[in-house]
Design a protein around this motif. Structure first.
Motif, PDB file in Angstrom:
ATOM      1  N   LEU A 104       0.829  -1.195   0.000  1.00 27.53           N
ATOM      2  CA  LEU A 104       0.000   0.000   0.000  1.00 27.53           C
ATOM      3  C   LEU A 104       0.869   1.252   0.000  1.00 27.53           C
ATOM      4  CD1 LEU A 104      -1.928  -2.306   1.072  1.00 27.53           C
ATOM      5  CD2 LEU A 104      -3.125  -0.505   2.328  1.00 27.53           C
ATOM      6  N   VAL A 114      -5.368   4.702  -0.508  1.00 26.54           N
ATOM      7  CA  VAL A 114      -4.966   3.383  -0.992  1.00 26.54           C
ATOM      8  C   VAL A 114      -5.686   2.324  -0.168  1.00 26.54           C
ATOM      9  CG1 VAL A 114      -3.054   1.849  -1.544  1.00 26.54           C
ATOM     10  CG2 VAL A 114      -2.696   4.335  -1.558  1.00 26.54           C
ATOM     11  N   LYS A 248      -3.087   3.681 -11.339  1.00 26.18           N
ATOM     12  CA  LYS A 248      -2.819   4.770 -10.404  1.00 26.18           C
ATOM     13  C   LYS A 248      -2.903   6.131 -11.077  1.00 26.18           C
ATOM     14  CE  LYS A 248       0.662   6.622  -7.272  1.00 26.18           C
ATOM     15  NZ  LYS A 248       2.030   6.536  -6.786  1.00 26.18           N
TER      16      LYS A 248
END
Length: 257
Positions: A104, A114, A248
């Motif tokens: 994470l 996250v 991401k």
């Protein structure tokens, strides 16, 4: 936004976790050396607090059981007061492997939450899996982007997502807090990305989960429905939430507009 170099502090809400809390703290220290650990004892009547202290955690004592949401908020406030730029949360029952926290942390950024996602892992009970999918659908809709495993409490929050914790007092006492904060953060431009982690259930745990699939998911759906009604059910948010999962960079570029 939060300074990306600001410290990470771990918060562990714990209620009657004497069987596991010392091991969780010890393993977390080994996985993330130097990371401060705050254990929020949520009114336990066993030796949870004493064992957590002996293992090296700072313990915030609670006189009475207030629920997971309240314990998390208390720990988050304490972490922010100690200068945290990011707050990691994980359960004290061993459901989350402390060794997975670096996964994470590798995605940690000032405008991201996250989540340690068990969505692709095997071993999750069918009833729990179905309940989580229902929650994911509703939470993603209100947040206007896909969220994998919205019910996982294994997370890293940037401090910017924790600036208005008082608004949850008196209502989000149990698990609904962890869903609501994802929605509210998304509406401020803080989106959510997932880091894959294993699912630990059944024999891997030393006590049953406090999570009640029917009652807690119903409470979450009611909360989300209220937010959607305030936006005219937000059809644009529904379309965005059904888009393919994003990486991401894409997750960070998506806005809560």
């Amino acid at each position: 936004m939060t300074d990306a170099t600001a410290p990470l502090i771990a918060v562990i809400p714990a209620y009657q976790e004497s069987a596991t809390i010392a091991e969780v703290v010890t393993r977390l220290q080994a996985a993330m050396p130097g990371t401060p650990i705050l254990v929020v004892d949520d009114g336990s009547t066993d030796s949870t607090a004493e064992l957590a202290r002996a293992a090296g955690a700072e313990v915030l004592d609670g006189a009475a059981n207030q629920g997971k949401g309240a314990a998390l908020r208390r720990g988050m406030r304490a972490a922010l007061a100690r200068g945290a730029g990011f707050v990691a949360t994980l359960d004290g029952d061993g459901q989350h492997r402390p060794e997975d926290l670096p996964r994470l942390a590798a995605l940690m950024a000032p405008d991201l939450i996250v989540i340690g996602s068990r969505r692709g892992a095997s071993g999750q009970p069918a009833a729990r899996r179905r309940a989580n999918r229902v929650a994911d659908f509703w939470v993603s809709w209100a947040a206007r982007h896909p969220i994998a495993d919205s019910q996982s409490g294994f997370r890293i929050y940037p401090a910017a997502a924790l600036t208005d914790l008082d608004r949850y007092e008196g209502r989000a006492r149990r698990f609904s807090f962890e869903s609501e904060i994802l929605i509210d953060a998304a509406r401020r431009g803080i989106t959510t990305v997932a880091a894959d982690i294993p699912a630990l259930y059944g024999a891997a745990l030393r006590r049953p989960s406090h999570f009640r699939p029917v009652a807690d998911i119903a409470r979450i759906v009611i909360m989300v429905a209220g937010k959607l009604l305030s936006r005219g059910m937000d059809p644009v948010g529904l379309m965005r939430s059904l888009a393919p999962p994003r990486g991401k960079k894409e997750g960070r570029d998506a806005s809560a507009s």
